[in-house]
Write a protein that holds these residues in place. Structure first.
Motif, PDB file in Angstrom:
ATOM      1  N   ALA A  13      66.506  41.103  53.798  1.00  0.00           N
ATOM      2  CA  ALA A  13      65.879  42.247  54.470  1.00  0.00           C
ATOM      3  C   ALA A  13      64.368  42.237  54.250  1.00  0.00           C
ATOM      4  N   MET A  14      63.935  41.856  53.059  1.00  0.00           N
ATOM      5  CA  MET A  14      62.506  41.768  52.783  1.00  0.00           C
ATOM      6  C   MET A  14      61.843  40.725  53.684  1.00  0.00           C
ATOM      7  N   GLU A  15      62.484  39.580  53.849  1.00  0.00           N
ATOM      8  CA  GLU A  15      61.918  38.516  54.684  1.00  0.00           C
ATOM      9  C   GLU A  15      61.751  38.974  56.126  1.00  0.00           C
ATOM     10  N   ALA A  16      62.745  39.657  56.660  1.00  0.00           N
ATOM     11  CA  ALA A  16      62.630  40.178  58.018  1.00  0.00           C
ATOM     12  C   ALA A  16      61.458  41.146  58.133  1.00  0.00           C
ATOM     13  N   THR A  17      61.295  42.000  57.128  1.00  0.00           N
ATOM     14  CA  THR A  17      60.197  42.969  57.134  1.00  0.00           C
ATOM     15  C   THR A  17      58.850  42.269  57.122  1.00  0.00           C
ATOM     16  N   LEU A  18      58.729  41.207  56.340  1.00  0.00           N
ATOM     17  CA  LEU A  18      57.490  40.440  56.317  1.00  0.00           C
ATOM     18  C   LEU A  18      57.167  39.842  57.684  1.00  0.00           C
ATOM     19  N   MET A  19      58.192  39.591  58.480  1.00  0.00           N
ATOM     20  CA  MET A  19      58.006  39.040  59.815  1.00  0.00           C
ATOM     21  C   MET A  19      57.889  40.110  60.888  1.00  0.00           C
ATOM     22  N   GLY A  20      57.832  41.364  60.465  1.00  0.00           N
ATOM     23  CA  GLY A  20      57.620  42.442  61.405  1.00  0.00           C
ATOM     24  C   GLY A  20      58.850  42.954  62.111  1.00  0.00           C
ATOM     25  N   VAL A  21      60.044  42.638  61.563  1.00  0.00           N
ATOM     26  CA  VAL A  21      61.301  43.103  62.161  1.00  0.00           C
ATOM     27  C   VAL A  21      61.909  44.160  61.245  1.00  0.00           C
ATOM     28  N   PRO A  22      62.251  45.355  61.752  1.00  0.00           N
ATOM     29  CA  PRO A  22      62.898  46.372  60.915  1.00  0.00           C
ATOM     30  C   PRO A  22      64.174  45.826  60.278  1.00  0.00           C
TER      31      PRO A  22
END
Length: 228
Positions: free
Chosen positions: A109-118
């Motif tokens: 989930a953190m990785e997705a957030t770093l890529m700008g995806v909720p």
């Protein structure tokens, strides 16, 4: 728009199957998950060997890498569109307090957030040897997914969800919490194999937690769903 689902327990894990079934009522679901269990891999990324992704069924990819790898491929390589939401789980066992630093579920989930995806991670706080009913956690995840798709999340923010492993009608509600504090015992066990050689087992000791008001441990211990 579609929802990308991943985990760290592997693509055959019952928690992932329960999660995708409920999320499919919210939107189109695709899966990019490890081909086997990758628990405690944290935010590790595969850099020194190629990754392979096998489509085990339509839009379901088993990847020979970590949860972070899966999110990278799911956002940048496997699908023509970017997902509207990434959901990681349902993990077998809680991810609270200091334990999140080890968690592949939370790292996805953190990785997705770093890529700008909720994104959010969801775990079932079940103890080993106990019955595992993922349906209450899956239903809550579907409701949360719909809310996030409708309203979004602030930038650089993701949610870590922990659901008590009890009957759904016994859950008292939800609480917004902060990350708690784990108490670690002797985590390394030393023993001798039949050939007389020493070996060591990490993570076999007793664990406890500080029961501090407002924390994830405090909420789940009192039958609330924790959102951190």
């Amino acid at each position: 728009m579609f929802i990308l689902v991943t985990n760290d327990d592997g693509i055959q894990a019952p928690g992932l199957l329960a999660l995708t079934e409920q999320l499919s009522r919210v939107g189109r679901v695709v899966v990019a998950a490890p081909d086997r269990e990758r628990s405690a891999t944290s935010h590790s990324l595969t850099l020194h060997s190629p990754l392979r992704a096998e489509e085990v069924q339509e839009q379901w990819f088993a990847i020979d890498g970590t949860p972070t790898d899966c999110v990278n491929l799911g956002i940048h390589g496997l699908f023509r569109e970017r997902p509207a939401l990434v959901v990681s789980g349902i993990n077998r066992g809680a991810n609270m307090g200091d334990d999140i630093t080890y968690s592949g579920t939370v790292a996805a989930a953190m990785e997705a957030t770093l890529m700008g995806v909720p994104a959010f991670a969801v775990s079932l706080a079940v103890s080993s040897g106990h019955k595992q009913d993922y349906l209450p956690a899956a239903r809550f995840a579907a409701r949360l997914a719909k809310t996030i798709l409708d309203r979004g999340l602030p930038a650089d923010t993701f949610i870590n969800v922990n659901v008590p492993a009890i009957e759904e009608n016994m859950i008292r509600g939800t609480q917004l919490t902060r990350q708690g504090k784990r108490i670690y015992g002797d985590l390394v066990i030393e023993n001798t194999d039949p050939r007389g050689r020493k070996y060591y087992w990490i993570g076999a000791g007793e664990l406890d937690f500080k029961d501090l008001d407002g924390t994830d441990f405090h909420a789940v211990h009192r039958r609330f769903i924790s959102l951190t």
